[in-house]
Design a protein around this motif. Structure first.
Motif, PDB file in Angstrom:
ATOM      1  N   UNK A 103       0.811  -1.086   0.085  1.00  0.00           N
ATOM      2  CA  UNK A 103      -0.151   0.083   0.039  1.00  0.00           C
ATOM      3  C   UNK A 103       0.919   1.109  -0.025  1.00  0.00           C
ATOM      4  N   UNK A 104       2.031   1.292   0.690  1.00  0.00           N
ATOM      5  CA  UNK A 104       2.764   2.481   0.920  1.00  0.00           C
ATOM      6  C   UNK A 104       3.626   2.556  -0.226  1.00  0.00           C
ATOM      7  N   UNK A 105       3.959   1.335  -0.897  1.00  0.00           N
ATOM      8  CA  UNK A 105       4.806   1.319  -2.101  1.00  0.00           C
ATOM      9  C   UNK A 105       4.016   1.988  -3.280  1.00  0.00           C
ATOM     10  N   UNK A 106       2.590   1.643  -3.296  1.00  0.00           N
ATOM     11  CA  UNK A 106       1.903   1.880  -4.360  1.00  0.00           C
ATOM     12  C   UNK A 106       1.598   3.556  -4.340  1.00  0.00           C
ATOM     13  N   UNK A 128       1.985  -1.061  -7.074  1.00  0.00           N
ATOM     14  CA  UNK A 128       3.138  -2.267  -6.884  1.00  0.00           C
ATOM     15  C   UNK A 128       2.745  -3.280  -6.318  1.00  0.00           C
ATOM     16  N   UNK A 129       3.160  -4.554  -6.539  1.00  0.00           N
ATOM     17  CA  UNK A 129       2.628  -5.757  -6.048  1.00  0.00           C
ATOM     18  C   UNK A 129       3.945  -6.740  -5.527  1.00  0.00           C
ATOM     19  N   UNK A 130       3.654  -7.753  -4.935  1.00  0.00           N
ATOM     20  CA  UNK A 130       4.655  -8.664  -4.527  1.00  0.00           C
ATOM     21  C   UNK A 130       5.082  -8.457  -3.243  1.00  0.00           C
ATOM     22  N   UNK A 131       6.197  -8.573  -3.027  1.00  0.00           N
ATOM     23  CA  UNK A 131       6.883  -8.465  -1.698  1.00  0.00           C
ATOM     24  C   UNK A 131       7.125  -6.694  -1.486  1.00  0.00           C
ATOM     25  N   UNK A 132       6.711  -6.527  -0.197  1.00  0.00           N
ATOM     26  CA  UNK A 132       6.916  -5.090   0.372  1.00  0.00           C
ATOM     27  C   UNK A 132       8.735  -5.286   0.592  1.00  0.00           C
ATOM     28  N   UNK A 133       9.463  -5.181  -0.444  1.00  0.00           N
ATOM     29  CA  UNK A 133      10.909  -5.194  -0.549  1.00  0.00           C
ATOM     30  C   UNK A 133      11.458  -5.299  -1.755  1.00  0.00           C
ATOM     31  N   UNK A 134      12.636  -5.683  -1.733  1.00  0.00           N
ATOM     32  CA  UNK A 134      13.368  -5.674  -3.083  1.00  0.00           C
ATOM     33  C   UNK A 134      12.940  -6.181  -4.418  1.00  0.00           C
ATOM     34  N   UNK A 150      11.796   6.834 -17.569  1.00  0.00           N
ATOM     35  CA  UNK A 150      12.363   5.244 -17.739  1.00  0.00           C
ATOM     36  C   UNK A 150      11.704   4.422 -16.535  1.00  0.00           C
ATOM     37  N   UNK A 151      11.004   3.747 -16.920  1.00  0.00           N
ATOM     38  CA  UNK A 151       9.912   2.684 -16.043  1.00  0.00           C
ATOM     39  C   UNK A 151      10.904   1.986 -15.151  1.00  0.00           C
ATOM     40  N   UNK A 152      12.167   1.512 -15.559  1.00  0.00           N
ATOM     41  CA  UNK A 152      12.924   0.664 -14.588  1.00  0.00           C
ATOM     42  C   UNK A 152      13.454   1.483 -13.558  1.00  0.00           C
ATOM     43  N   UNK A 153      13.684   2.937 -14.039  1.00  0.00           N
ATOM     44  CA  UNK A 153      14.257   3.818 -12.893  1.00  0.00           C
ATOM     45  C   UNK A 153      13.470   4.254 -12.084  1.00  0.00           C
ATOM     46  N   UNK A 154      12.112   4.399 -12.302  1.00  0.00           N
ATOM     47  CA  UNK A 154      10.962   4.812 -11.388  1.00  0.00           C
ATOM     48  C   UNK A 154      10.682   3.636 -10.374  1.00  0.00           C
ATOM     49  N   UNK A 155      10.679   2.314 -11.268  1.00  0.00           N
ATOM     50  CA  UNK A 155      10.405   1.026 -10.223  1.00  0.00           C
ATOM     51  C   UNK A 155      11.303   1.093  -9.205  1.00  0.00           C
ATOM     52  N   UNK A 156      12.796   1.480  -9.437  1.00  0.00           N
ATOM     53  CA  UNK A 156      13.776   1.457  -8.570  1.00  0.00           C
ATOM     54  C   UNK A 156      13.772   2.532  -7.511  1.00  0.00           C
ATOM     55  N   UNK A 187      11.040   3.655  -6.303  1.00  0.00           N
ATOM     56  CA  UNK A 187      10.145   3.146  -5.457  1.00  0.00           C
ATOM     57  C   UNK A 187      10.296   2.289  -4.522  1.00  0.00           C
ATOM     58  N   UNK A 188      11.348   1.106  -5.094  1.00  0.00           N
ATOM     59  CA  UNK A 188      11.578   0.281  -4.332  1.00  0.00           C
ATOM     60  C   UNK A 188      12.689   0.481  -3.090  1.00  0.00           C
ATOM     61  N   UNK A 189      13.618   1.490  -3.667  1.00  0.00           N
ATOM     62  CA  UNK A 189      14.350   2.217  -2.683  1.00  0.00           C
ATOM     63  C   UNK A 189      14.097   3.072  -1.763  1.00  0.00           C
ATOM     64  N   UNK A 190      13.002   3.641  -1.851  1.00  0.00           N
ATOM     65  CA  UNK A 190      12.376   4.905  -1.241  1.00  0.00           C
ATOM     66  C   UNK A 190      12.415   4.806   0.168  1.00  0.00           C
ATOM     67  N   UNK A 191      12.129   3.726   0.792  1.00  0.00           N
ATOM     68  CA  UNK A 191      12.206   3.457   1.999  1.00  0.00           C
ATOM     69  C   UNK A 191      13.618   3.629   2.880  1.00  0.00           C
ATOM     70  N   UNK A 192      14.583   3.143   1.864  1.00  0.00           N
ATOM     71  CA  UNK A 192      15.898   3.153   2.518  1.00  0.00           C
ATOM     72  C   UNK A 192      16.399   4.533   2.265  1.00  0.00           C
ATOM     73  N   UNK A 193      16.141   5.287   1.345  1.00  0.00           N
ATOM     74  CA  UNK A 193      16.653   6.659   1.022  1.00  0.00           C
ATOM     75  C   UNK A 193      16.208   7.502   2.345  1.00  0.00           C
TER      76      UNK A 193
END
Length: 316
Positions: free
Chosen positions: A149-152, A174-180, A211-217, A219-225
């Motif tokens: 939910x937060x990743x989305x 975003x779907x799947x693991x709340x993680x990498x 760049x869709x891959x860059x945006x996905x990345x 999102x994936x890394x936002x929490x750690x940023x």
């Protein structure tokens, strides 16, 4: 689970639990909020602080310090207790300590006769949600995690900077693991009802820098940023918890990307992952099965594999 008074207990009053409590009080979602923590002094301090908000809210939420005995009469128990990742760690690296904490919590709660809904935010949230479901013996609809939910929400926020629209006018998950191993279901993302991939095709020059891959990345890394800059994240997840809690009490039938036990949906079983689901007063009413592309399904199965490998570490 019909009642006239909306009662919620938050177990774990660290940054996430306290932020969730703050959002719940300010949004007047519940009538009674109980805070529970092994550190009772910390929990009582949060209780006092939240009580002092009442003059500035539209209605009164009764906030009090509690113990496991109070769980019997709760409608929803929010679990935020766990081991936060340290710099350099992933959410999965906290699994063993978080699993021990979650087991002790669910055993104490279920001894009281609790029969409501567990809403889990403790990381790694997908595995901890599954563990709490197994240990509690409750129906699968009554145990859900905050999932993606937060990743989305992060996806919509980041994408709005490129498209120049309000994030709330973007529909997607975003779907799947709340993680990498999470992924964006680009094939189902729309802006104002128009497929995003169609927008990109029609405006190639205008959006050539996307760049869709860059945006996905991102999102994936936002929490750690955020973690690397301020130590941990709590406002976003606190609001996500409040949002899901309100949707449950209001019987909204709102579709939210939560972590729920899959039992054949998307061809998967015995695993919790972030998927869009209809949220009602009974918890998860139904998992929404999107027709994903072959590439998206491959990423989904990869996420499932990662989670199941780590589930095996703690005997799930």
């Amino acid at each position: 689970m019909i009642c006239s008074t909306r009662k919620v207990a938050i177990i774990g009053t660290g940054f996430v639990g306290a932020s969730a409590g703050y959002s719940i009080v300010n949004q007047n979602i519940v009538d009674e909020l109980v805070l529970i923590d092994v550190n009772r002094e910390r929990a009582y301090g949060e209780v006092m602080d939240l009580q002092h908000c009442v003059d500035f809210t539209t209605s009164r939420t009764k906030v009090r310090l509690g113990s496991y005995e109070d769980c019997k009469n709760m409608d929803i128990i929010i679990v935020t207790a766990g081991g936060p990742p340290k710099p350099g760690q992933t959410r999965l690296d906290t699994l063993e300590i978080s699993a021990k904490i979650a087991k002790s919590i669910v055993h104490e709660v279920m001894k009281t006769g609790f029969s409501g809904i567990f809403l889990v935010a403790s990381n790694p949230v997908d595995i901890i949600t599954y563990l709490i479901w197994k240990e509690s013996g409750l129906p699968r609809n009554q145990v859900l995690g905050t999932g993606t939910s937060l990743d989305s929400s992060r996806l919509k926020s980041i994408l709005s900077e490129h498209i120049d629209v309000d994030p709330r006018s973007i529909q997607g998950y975003t779907m799947g693991e709340h993680g990498d191993s999470q992924f964006v279901a680009w094939s189902h993302l729309t802006i104002g009802g128009k497929p995003f991939m169609q927008i990109l095709e029609e405006h190639k020059e205008k959006y050539s820098g996307i760049d869709l891959d860059e945006i996905t990345d991102q999102v994936r890394k936002a929490g750690f940023e955020i973690l690397n800059r301020k130590g941990t994240t709590y406002y976003g997840i606190g609001n996500a918890i409040a949002y899901i809690t309100r949707s449950i009490f209001n019987d909204d039938y709102k579709i939210i990307a939560v972590s729920t036990v899959l039992d054949g949906e998307y061809g998967m079983k015995d695993v919790c992952m972030g998927v869009p689901a209809i949220i009602t007063r009974s918890g998860v009413k139904e998992v929404v099965e999107l027709r994903l592309t072959e590439d998206e399904m491959e990423k989904f199965r990869h996420s499932e594999q990662i989670l199941k490998e780590h589930m095996a570490i703690i005997g799930l």
